[in-house]
Design an enzyme around this catalytic site. Structure first.
Site, short mmCIF file in Angstrom:
data_model
loop_
_atom_site.label_atom_id
_atom_site.label_comp_id
_atom_site.label_asym_id
_atom_site.label_seq_id
_atom_site.Cartn_x
_atom_site.Cartn_y
_atom_site.Cartn_z
N GLN A 1 0.68 -9.92 3.48
CA GLN A 1 0.54 -10.21 2.05
C GLN A 1 1.87 -9.98 1.35
OE1 GLN A 1 -2.39 -7.82 0.05
NE2 GLN A 1 -2.14 -8.85 -1.91
N GLY B 1 3.17 -3.34 -4.16
CA GLY B 1 3.62 -3.55 -2.79
C GLY B 1 4.83 -2.74 -2.40
N GLU B 2 5.06 -1.60 -3.08
CA GLU B 2 6.26 -0.82 -2.77
C GLU B 2 6.24 -0.29 -1.33
OE1 GLU B 2 8.82 3.07 -4.26
OE2 GLU B 2 7.54 2.04 -5.70
N ASN C 1 -3.25 1.08 -5.84
CA ASN C 1 -3.12 2.32 -5.09
C ASN C 1 -4.35 3.21 -5.16
OD1 ASN C 1 -0.25 2.44 -3.98
ND2 ASN C 1 0.12 1.88 -6.10
#
Length: 312
Positions: A40, A58-59, A94
């Protein structure tokens, strides 16, 4: 819109709600990406101030690419300009995967309450699929003394115990911390009991002082003490009887209780249940006794009591 960009063009959001990233978990993610590819794309937005792209979500995937030494990463460019909305999207990604620490969640929830007009613990809970109680318990962690918060973050004190401690004044939190530092708590459960007992006593307007009791109160107190101690002494006698049963050969027990073993076993089950409840109460009593030696009565409660006395 998806595209592939240079890693050097992407930077993290300094206000990202997540601060702690487990190194081992990142290595596992990097291995997965190396084997199967990036499943992704990360979400980014154009950063007109610093240039390049700022990560919206998306870190962890971006960090995994750094571990692998990748020079490019696949991104989805979004145009969300409202910073708080971007922050909430990042929190949502998260918190629902349980990737944030309790303190990161607490600070994120508090920021939304501070910056979003009309936000309440109820609305924050609804936004992230949590209960209002969950949000309030996380927010309570922000009332912890810094030294205790560090023990919680290091995993030395559990979240449930931390919430109980957070309900105390900073002075009384210090007393809990001192006992913890001396190694006087065998488990998190003991911390919970002690902090709960201290909170109950902290909220009293004044602590009962024996010297200030009336004669009637002293007599009643002495009678209660005598009865309680006598009851516990009798339990010790019963323990001796149970030890005798425990040493008896099972075959002889079956003969002695012919036709009634099942009923006697149920009887002992009831005794065991009562013993468990009594033991719990005594653990609470122990916590209250220890807390009484250290607790500082709530100044607000004491002030209210003094005002009420003056008014009378």
């Amino acid at each position: 819109m998806q595209r592939t960009v240079k890693m050097s063009q992407v930077h993290r959001n300094p206000r990202q709600p997540r601060e702690y990233f487990d190194e081992e978990a990142l290595k596992e993610l990097a291995t997965s990406i190396d084997t199967y590819g990036l499943m992704q794309a990360i979400e980014v937005r154009p950063d007109n101030d610093q240039g390049g792209y700022e990560i919206v979500s998306g870190e962890r995937r971006w960090r995994a690419h750094q571990i692998l030494g990748r020079t490019k990463i696949r991104v989805t460019v979004v145009s969300e300009q409202n910073e708080l909305k971007r922050f909430k999207r990042s929190v949502s990604e998260n918190v629902n995967r349980e990737d944030m620490t309790p303190f990161e969640e607490a600070r994120a929830f508090q920021r939304i309450l501070d910056e979003e007009e009309g936000a309440t613990p109820e609305s924050v809970a609804a936004d992230f699929g949590k209960t209002t109680t969950y949000v309030k318990l996380r927010l309570a962690l922000l009332d912890l003394r810094e030294e205790i918060a560090k023990h919680v973050q290091d995993g030395q004190i559990g979240t449930q115990a931390a919430v109980q401690i957070a309900a105390l004044s900073h002075t009384n939190q210090g007393s809990v911390l001192s006992k913890f530092a001396r190694g006087e708590f065998a488990s998190d459960n003991e911390i919970v009991h002690f902090a709960f007992a201290m909170k109950q006593q902290q909220d009293q307007a004044v602590l009962m002082i024996v010297e200030e009791m009336t004669e009637e109160q002293r007599t009643e107190r002495a009678a209660t003490q005598k009865k309680t101690r006598s009851t516990l002494d009798k339990i010790e006698q019963i323990r001796g009887m149970l030890d005798e049963i425990a040493k008896t050969d099972p075959f002889k027990l079956a003969e002695a209780l012919e036709g009634g073993v099942g009923a006697r076993l149920e009887q002992l089950d009831r005794v065991a249940e009562s013993l468990t409840k009594a033991r719990f109460q005594l653990k609470q009593a122990k916590a209250h006794a220890e807390a009484k030696e250290l607790v500082v009565v709530n100044p607000d409660a004491e002030t209210e009591a003094n005002e009420a006395t003056a008014a009378a």
